[in-house]
Design a protein around this motif. Structure first.
Motif, PDB file in Angstrom:
ATOM      1  N   SER B  86     -26.623   2.514  27.650  1.00 58.81           N
ATOM      2  CA  SER B  86     -25.638   1.499  28.066  1.00 58.81           C
ATOM      3  C   SER B  86     -25.106   0.762  26.848  1.00 58.81           C
ATOM      4  CB  SER B  86     -26.292   0.497  29.020  1.00 58.81           C
ATOM      5  OG  SER B  86     -26.645   1.101  30.235  1.00 58.81           O
ATOM      6  N   GLY B  87     -23.817   0.454  26.897  1.00 56.81           N
ATOM      7  CA  GLY B  87     -23.216  -0.274  25.783  1.00 56.81           C
ATOM      8  C   GLY B  87     -21.714  -0.114  25.785  1.00 56.81           C
ATOM      9  N   PHE B  88     -21.125  -0.607  24.733  1.00 54.96           N
ATOM     10  CA  PHE B  88     -19.678  -0.543  24.550  1.00 54.96           C
ATOM     11  C   PHE B  88     -19.407   0.483  23.458  1.00 54.96           C
ATOM     12  CE2 PHE B  88     -15.583  -1.902  25.382  1.00 54.96           C
ATOM     13  CZ  PHE B  88     -14.912  -2.477  24.315  1.00 54.96           C
ATOM     14  N   TYR B  89     -18.683   1.532  23.800  1.00 53.24           N
ATOM     15  CA  TYR B  89     -18.445   2.628  22.865  1.00 53.24           C
ATOM     16  C   TYR B  89     -17.028   2.540  22.299  1.00 53.24           C
ATOM     17  CZ  TYR B  89     -22.831   4.653  24.308  1.00 53.24           C
ATOM     18  OH  TYR B  89     -24.168   4.853  24.537  1.00 53.24           O
ATOM     19  N   LEU B  90     -16.981   2.526  21.001  1.00 50.80           N
ATOM     20  CA  LEU B  90     -15.697   2.383  20.312  1.00 50.80           C
ATOM     21  C   LEU B  90     -15.406   3.615  19.486  1.00 50.80           C
ATOM     22  CD1 LEU B  90     -16.245  -1.279  19.178  1.00 50.80           C
ATOM     23  CD2 LEU B  90     -14.311  -0.540  20.563  1.00 50.80           C
ATOM     24  N   CYS B  91     -14.189   4.102  19.632  1.00 49.68           N
ATOM     25  CA  CYS B  91     -13.701   5.189  18.792  1.00 49.68           C
ATOM     26  C   CYS B  91     -12.783   4.578  17.739  1.00 49.68           C
ATOM     27  CB  CYS B  91     -12.934   6.194  19.647  1.00 49.68           C
ATOM     28  SG  CYS B  91     -12.288   7.614  18.743  1.00 49.68           S
ATOM     29  N   ALA B  92     -12.783   5.147  16.565  1.00 49.88           N
ATOM     30  CA  ALA B  92     -11.920   4.651  15.502  1.00 49.88           C
ATOM     31  C   ALA B  92     -11.386   5.825  14.695  1.00 49.88           C
ATOM     32  CB  ALA B  92     -12.683   3.684  14.593  1.00 49.88           C
ATOM     33  N   TRP B  93     -10.274   5.584  14.023  1.00 50.79           N
ATOM     34  CA  TRP B  93      -9.714   6.609  13.148  1.00 50.79           C
ATOM     35  C   TRP B  93      -9.292   5.965  11.829  1.00 50.79           C
ATOM     36  CZ3 TRP B  93      -4.772   7.094  11.016  1.00 50.79           C
ATOM     37  CH2 TRP B  93      -3.834   6.135  11.432  1.00 50.79           C
ATOM     38  N   SER B  94      -9.252   6.784  10.800  1.00 46.63           N
ATOM     39  CA  SER B  94      -8.695   6.343   9.527  1.00 46.63           C
ATOM     40  C   SER B  94      -7.903   7.490   8.936  1.00 46.63           C
ATOM     41  CB  SER B  94      -9.786   5.879   8.565  1.00 46.63           C
ATOM     42  OG  SER B  94     -10.594   6.965   8.151  1.00 46.63           O
TER      43      SER B  94
END
Lengths: 113, 114
Positions: B86-94
């Motif tokens: 359980s949690g908050f899943y963040l995707c990121a790009w650079s």
């Protein structure tokens, strides 16, 4: 191991007061430094970044940060805080030659009316 | 301009069920892609990052896996969810062009495992 330290978990300031959020990073190669802001339930928004040159950088929403290499610090400042600035703030560093971004544990800002 | 999408926005799943979270980036080519997890009241934990199709680096051994089937698509999966997922899943790009690479985040997926 490379790390980022945000020593203040919570900070409370009155609206209109000045703000400084601290950030220190462990020594490494040339650092690229970032501050992000996160509102509850939202992703992270980039406030400002430092790569090289002038050590005082300006960002969005009236924020600025100063890179001090001798202190391995990149503190975030704002002269006059607005109630809408209440959020969580994250400092991050990426060292040259790497792909990884290292984040601090965040500082939660509360603004009193 | 570039945009990053994540879905679903919210997900409630029972323990032991599979998981698939998707992240896509528009408006750029060959981005670096990242998955983070943010537990309640805690900072960001880097789970996986990818510098190209089929190239996945895992940061923390755990119940999750990642895949990059297309240049701008990054998928986070699990065969059997645990309560601790359980949690908050963040995707990121650079971007990969130039040395002034900056990381940009998606809106996140909140996962609750019951």
């Amino acid at each position: 191991a490379q790390s980022v330290t945000q020593p203040d978990i919570h900070i409370t300031v009155s609206e209109g007061a000045s703000l400084e959020l601290r950030c220190n990073y462990s020594y490494g190669a040339t650092p690229y430094l970032f501050w992000y802001v996160q509102s509850p339930g939202q992703g992270l928004q980039l406030l400002l970044k430092y790569f090289s040159g002038d050590t005082l950088v300006q960002g969005i929403k009236g924020f600025e940060a100063e890179f001090k290499r001798s202190q391995s610090s990149f503190n975030l400042r704002k002269p006059s805080v607005h109630w809408s600035d209440a959020a969580e703030y994250f400092c991050a560093v990426r060292f040259s030659g790497t792909y990884k971004y290292i984040f601090g544990t965040g500082t939660r800002l509360k603004v009193l009316a | 301009s570039q945009t990053i999408h994540q879905w679903p926005a919210t997900l409630v799943q029972p323990v032991g069920s599979p998981l698939s979270l998707e992240c896509t980036v528009e408006g750029t080519s060959n981005p670096n892609l990242y998955w983070y997890r943010q537990a309640a009241g805690r900072g960001l934990q880097l789970l996986f990052y990818s510098v190209g199709i089929g190239q996945i680096s895992s940061e923390v051994p755990q119940n999750l896996s990642a895949s990059r089937p297309q240049d701008r698509q990054f998928i986070l999966s699990s065969k059997k969810l645990l309560l601790s997922d359980s949690g908050f899943y963040l995707c990121a790009w650079s971007p990969t062009s130039g040395h002034q690479e900056t990381q940009y985040f998606g809106p996140g997926t909140r996962l609750l495992v019951l």
